[in-house]
Write an enzyme that holds these catalytic residues in place. Structure first.
Site, PDB file in Angstrom:
ATOM      1  N   ARG A 107      42.968   0.218  51.810  1.00 54.83           N
ATOM      2  CA  ARG A 107      42.246   1.151  51.115  1.00 54.83           C
ATOM      3  C   ARG A 107      41.387   1.899  52.308  1.00 54.83           C
ATOM      4  O   ARG A 107      40.786   0.889  52.933  1.00 54.83           O
ATOM      5  CB  ARG A 107      41.331   0.621  49.950  1.00 54.83           C
ATOM      6  CG  ARG A 107      42.377  -0.054  48.723  1.00 54.83           C
ATOM      7  CD  ARG A 107      41.759  -0.523  47.633  1.00 54.83           C
ATOM      8  NE  ARG A 107      42.798  -1.418  46.886  1.00 54.83           N
ATOM      9  CZ  ARG A 107      43.158  -2.478  46.929  1.00 54.83           C
ATOM     10  NH1 ARG A 107      42.658  -3.268  47.776  1.00 54.83           N
ATOM     11  NH2 ARG A 107      43.797  -2.850  46.090  1.00 54.83           N
ATOM     12  N   GLU A 154      50.525   2.418  54.757  1.00 51.57           N
ATOM     13  CA  GLU A 154      50.372   3.254  53.595  1.00 51.57           C
ATOM     14  C   GLU A 154      48.696   3.086  53.289  1.00 51.57           C
ATOM     15  O   GLU A 154      48.533   1.989  53.066  1.00 51.57           O
ATOM     16  CB  GLU A 154      51.225   2.650  52.445  1.00 51.57           C
ATOM     17  CG  GLU A 154      50.832   3.497  51.130  1.00 51.57           C
ATOM     18  CD  GLU A 154      51.558   2.906  50.008  1.00 51.57           C
ATOM     19  OE1 GLU A 154      51.217   3.113  48.734  1.00 51.57           O
ATOM     20  OE2 GLU A 154      52.642   2.245  50.095  1.00 51.57           O
ATOM     21  N   ASN A 158      41.017   5.925  46.845  1.00 50.37           N
ATOM     22  CA  ASN A 158      40.850   6.082  45.365  1.00 50.37           C
ATOM     23  C   ASN A 158      39.745   7.386  45.452  1.00 50.37           C
ATOM     24  O   ASN A 158      38.681   7.052  45.939  1.00 50.37           O
ATOM     25  CB  ASN A 158      40.394   4.664  44.732  1.00 50.37           C
ATOM     26  CG  ASN A 158      41.618   3.710  44.838  1.00 50.37           C
ATOM     27  OD1 ASN A 158      42.561   3.839  44.177  1.00 50.37           O
ATOM     28  ND2 ASN A 158      41.566   2.677  45.570  1.00 50.37           N
ATOM     29  N   HIS A 172      43.574  -8.379  61.607  1.00 48.94           N
ATOM     30  CA  HIS A 172      43.755  -7.192  62.263  1.00 48.94           C
ATOM     31  C   HIS A 172      45.090  -6.778  62.160  1.00 48.94           C
ATOM     32  O   HIS A 172      45.969  -7.437  61.835  1.00 48.94           O
ATOM     33  CB  HIS A 172      43.517  -7.290  63.787  1.00 48.94           C
ATOM     34  CG  HIS A 172      44.302  -8.294  64.615  1.00 48.94           C
ATOM     35  ND1 HIS A 172      43.656  -9.718  64.878  1.00 48.94           N
ATOM     36  CD2 HIS A 172      45.419  -8.451  64.988  1.00 48.94           C
ATOM     37  CE1 HIS A 172      44.528 -10.383  65.610  1.00 48.94           C
ATOM     38  NE2 HIS A 172      45.723  -9.447  65.696  1.00 48.94           N
ATOM     39  N   GLU A 220      44.398  -4.717  67.371  1.00 52.40           N
ATOM     40  CA  GLU A 220      44.539  -5.105  68.543  1.00 52.40           C
ATOM     41  C   GLU A 220      45.830  -4.479  69.216  1.00 52.40           C
ATOM     42  O   GLU A 220      46.987  -4.099  68.863  1.00 52.40           O
ATOM     43  CB  GLU A 220      45.152  -6.857  68.282  1.00 52.40           C
ATOM     44  CG  GLU A 220      45.269  -7.389  69.731  1.00 52.40           C
ATOM     45  CD  GLU A 220      45.924  -8.961  69.558  1.00 52.40           C
ATOM     46  OE1 GLU A 220      45.898  -9.489  70.536  1.00 52.40           O
ATOM     47  OE2 GLU A 220      46.368  -9.194  68.643  1.00 52.40           O
TER      48      GLU A 220
END
Length: 362
Positions: A107, A154, A158, A172, A220
């Site tokens: 998110r 992806e 929201n 990471h 990284e």
């Protein structure tokens, strides 16, 4: 691939006859608990059925001739043999399943700002976007190649939520680049944050650097030659490395590619995946000495993995001690079948039907 044959109906009479004897409950409970699981009967493969049929024919004679204690022992032994055979067949299927890491989901608070950073600083391409106003969220898919053949990101925005807690458990993402120093300079020029300057990794020779995106997710940068899968790692911290390795191998069908212990810095890593590190996306599981639990926050969501059968996948996950958080089946409104689960450390994964996934991309 193993051949799947249905559970023979002759098992039921043997269970009925055994239920008349109080000492046989261990066997009955074992089988009935398996039969209660959704679609589990389809996993009684190969030699498991003949063993049970044979036991069903002989059970009543054993009970009459030898008394309760012997019949209980025989019943228990047969139940154990059947369960072992079933588990072996399920886990063998996992090894043969066509699996691939599809995408990683997390998110972000400003979708357009993040897209700009990934495309301008990290060289990704915006592959597609979808807005779901009735659910009040938007997705953006970014990566270095088409979704049907590459591991991609992806992003989820929201509506109205501009900040998330990343927590201490997420580590990471890894990106392979040909020149780490050059990439770092580009990130700096675009106003990005560099949290570790280019240099050899601790205890190794690979040149790396760490940067942060606008939401604080760490990336990284690993210096490598040309690779078909630049988005190459997802690092998560776990509380029991041996337990995690066993689960990812057996339930997820991944291969343990290598481990590296760094006693000087008090941590151990394990690399697991469906192909070699230099050509495939992999999971990097990190165990920090003495740390058994982490705060997962609410920012990182899950990885998605392709499978030929979400129902069989769910049974394998259950057998290996994983928790199913969404039962296998199609998503509302579309035909894409998925199953969602948690690993022993509580990290979420979603398995997606391979055929349905390709149809969704069309």
């Amino acid at each position: 691939m193993v051949r799947i044959i249905p559970m023979a109906s002759s098992i039921r009479p043997s269970l009925s006859s055994l239920n008349k004897f109080s000492g046989s409950s261990r066997f009955c409970v074992s089988l009935l608990s398996h039969n209660s699981q959704r679609k589990f009967s389809s996993f009684h493969l190969g030699s498991a059925v003949p063993q049970l049929q044979s036991f069903g024919l002989k059970a009543s004679n054993l009970l009459r001739e030898k008394g309760g204690s012997l019949s209980v022992s025989a019943a228990g032994n047969m139940a154990q043999a059947s369960t072992t055979t079933t588990q072996e067949n399920v886990l063998e299927w996992v090894k043969q399943d066509k699996r691939r890491m599809l995408h990683v989901v997390y998110r972000v608070g400003d979708l357009e700002k993040t897209i700009k950073f990934y495309t301008e600083c990290l060289g990704m391409k915006l592959l597609r976007k979808r807005d779901i106003p009735e659910e009040r969220y938007t997705n953006a898919f970014l990566g270095y190649g088409p979704e049907d053949s590459h591991f991609v990101i992806e992003l989820t925005y929201n509506y109205g939520v501009d900040k998330y807690d990343i927590g201490s458990g997420f580590g990471h993402f890894g990106i392979a680049v040909e020149d780490v120093s050059k990439t770092v300079e580009l990130v700096k020029a675009k106003g990005g944050k560099v949290s570790r300057e280019p240099g050899p990794v601790k205890g190794g020779k690979t040149v790396i650097a760490f940067i942060e995106d606008p939401d604080g997710y760490k990336f990284e940068l690993l210096e490598r030659g040309p690779t078909p899968e630049p988005l190459c790692q997802v690092m998560l911290r776990v509380g029991d490395l041996d337990r995690a390795i066993k689960f990812y191998e057996k339930a997820y069908g991944m291969k343990l590619l290598r481990t590296r212990d760094n006693p000087e810095y008090k941590y151990t890593i394990a690399m697991l995946g469906y192909g070699p590190e230099d050509t495939s996306a992999v999971m990097e599981l990190t165990y920090n000495y003495g740390v058994t639990e982490y705060d997962k926050g609410n920012a990182y969501a899950q990885i998605a993995i392709g499978t030929d059968d979400v129902y069989k996948t769910a049974e394998a996950i259950r057998l290996c001690g994983g928790k199913i958080t969404r039962e296998p089946g199609p998503l509302p409104g579309i035909s894409t079948k998925i199953v969602a689960c948690l690993d022993p450390d509580g990290w979420k994964s979603v398995f997606v039907d391979n055929v349905d996934f390709l149809k969704e991309l069309e």
